[in-house]
Design a protein around this motif. Structure first.
Motif: not given
Length: 408
Positions: A119-144
């Motif tokens: 499905g559209s998981w790439q766009e979902d992940w990018k949306t998450q990053a943008k929204e979480l940055a606005l919410a105040g996150a200090d860093a992102f983690e990709l969990h592989f």
């Protein structure tokens, strides 16, 4: 007091409470923050709740820093109440408003199961990053690193390509926020994974020991550990330390936050001394509790003070001198100890005549004579007998001998 500050991410200390039940939602993150780590990773939303842990041989062994392994276990599991991006962002805002401002909040982006589903998981992940940055996150983690990520969907994915493309994708929308990439050591070459993450612009990499495993009791119907669940523990520390040391020795200068079965301060110290900048506390946090994490941190700092390490810079990578010693120097240390083994005689006042030394001698170098062990001229100094003597009737000062080579 030793300075534990991590300069590259302005963290108060090198301890990262890893994504786990201990970091699911604001309530658990705030509870975990009581031990004052450098960073806490908010767990992915929609991940589920409950499940439990299995610790072998016992939780007491884990608390004491002894050899132990940890796995997911049978127990009630239910759907995660934090099941949407909006709810996830609200949790981030709540944490940022209540948690000590000097503790960093990292947030997990997506989950590998999204990739499996398609499905559209790439766009979902990018949306998450943008929204979480606005919410105040200090860093992102990709969990592989979750067990099985490297072989997801019956090995149909190119793991290294996945690491590179996802890291690059999130880096492009992350703005100034760091992108941390948590990596598997299962079914892949972790050095290649690190290089791919670095090439894609990762801010840090986190090699973490977690495998699919099949542990069972001999009375297998009574077994708690879940087949195929995340398996890790103290046995993983040398493996992760090797991955870190190899990365440093092969020119990877990216910040590293290594982890895997860190149940005691000495294992955390080894991670840093192998070249890691930070240490993940995952199983200890969720299965041992925040008090255990706090105790580890205090002992970590106390050891540094006692042994003259004034800051993390002086501790980081200190054991690489051992890892990178030349073949000639390694042989010199080996021969010094071997010569000491060969020269040392059995102390008859201690020997109990158990015969273990003779059992493990393959060169006719020791025999039981008159209920006492006696060295023979054919001894080559291999050291097998010294390891098995239960009463130290065979004994040399190994630490002094080995250290003397470096000191000289």
């Amino acid at each position: 007091m030793a300075d534990l500050h991590v300069d590259c991410f302005d963290m108060i200390n090198p301890f990262v409470i890893a994504s786990s039940p201990a970091t699911r939602g604001a309530e658990n993150v705030l509870k975990s923050a009581a031990c004052r780590p450098g960073a806490i990773v908010l767990r992915n939303f929609g991940h589920g709740m409950g499940g439990g842990s299995f610790i072998y041989p016992s939780a007491d062994a884990m608390y004491k820093g002894q050899s132990a392994f940890h796995s997911h276990a049978v127990g009630t599991q239910m759907k995660d109440t934090m099941d949407s991006l909006d709810k996830y962002c609200m949790e981030v805002k709540k944490i940022k408003s209540k948690m000590d401002s000097d503790i960093k909040l990292w947030v997990s982006i997506g989950h590998y199961s999204d990739i499996v589903k398609g499905g559209s998981w790439q766009e979902d992940w990018k949306t998450q990053a943008k929204e979480l940055a606005l919410a105040g996150a200090d860093a992102f983690e990709l969990h592989f690193n979750t067990p099985g990520v490297a072989v997801a969907a019956n090995r149909q994915f190119n793991y290294y390509q996945l690491v590179y493309n996802c890291t690059k994708m999130i880096k492009e929308v992350a703005g100034n926020l760091p992108v941390m990439v948590k990596l598997a050591v299962e079914s892949c070459d972790v050095l290649t994974s690190m290089r791919e993450a670095q090439a894609a612009g990762a801010s840090a990499v986190g090699p973490t020991a977690r495998w699919k495993a099949f542990y069972f009791d001999l009375d297998w119907k009574t077994t708690e550990a879940r087949p195929g669940a995340g398996y890790g523990g103290t046995q993983a520390t040398p493996l992760v330390c090797y991955a870190v040391a190899e990365a440093r020795s092969k020119g990877i200068d990216l910040p590293i936050y290594a982890g895997g079965g860190v149940f005691s301060y000495d294992q955390a110290l080894r991670m840093i001394m192998a070249g890691s900048d930070m240490v993940q506390l995952g199983a200890l946090a969720c299965a041992g509790g925040i008090g255990a994490c706090s105790n580890l941190m205090k002992k970590f700092e106390g050891w540094m003070d006692e042994h003259g390490y004034t800051d993390l810079k002086s501790l980081k990578g200190d054991a690489l001198k051992l890892f990178n010693m030349s073949d000639d120097f390694a042989k010199e240390r080996q021969n010094r100890l071997g010569q000491a083994y060969k020269a040392a005689q059995v102390d008859p006042s201690k020997c109990i005549g158990c015969g273990r030394c003779q059992d493990v001698c393959w060169y006719g170098g020791i025999r039981i004579e008159g209920k006492k062990a006696v060295k023979q001229p054919d001894c080559i100094g291999c050291g097998y007998c010294f390891q098995v003597c239960p009463v130290k009737a065979l004994d040399v000062d190994k630490k002094r001998i080995l250290a003397s080579a470096f000191e000289e």
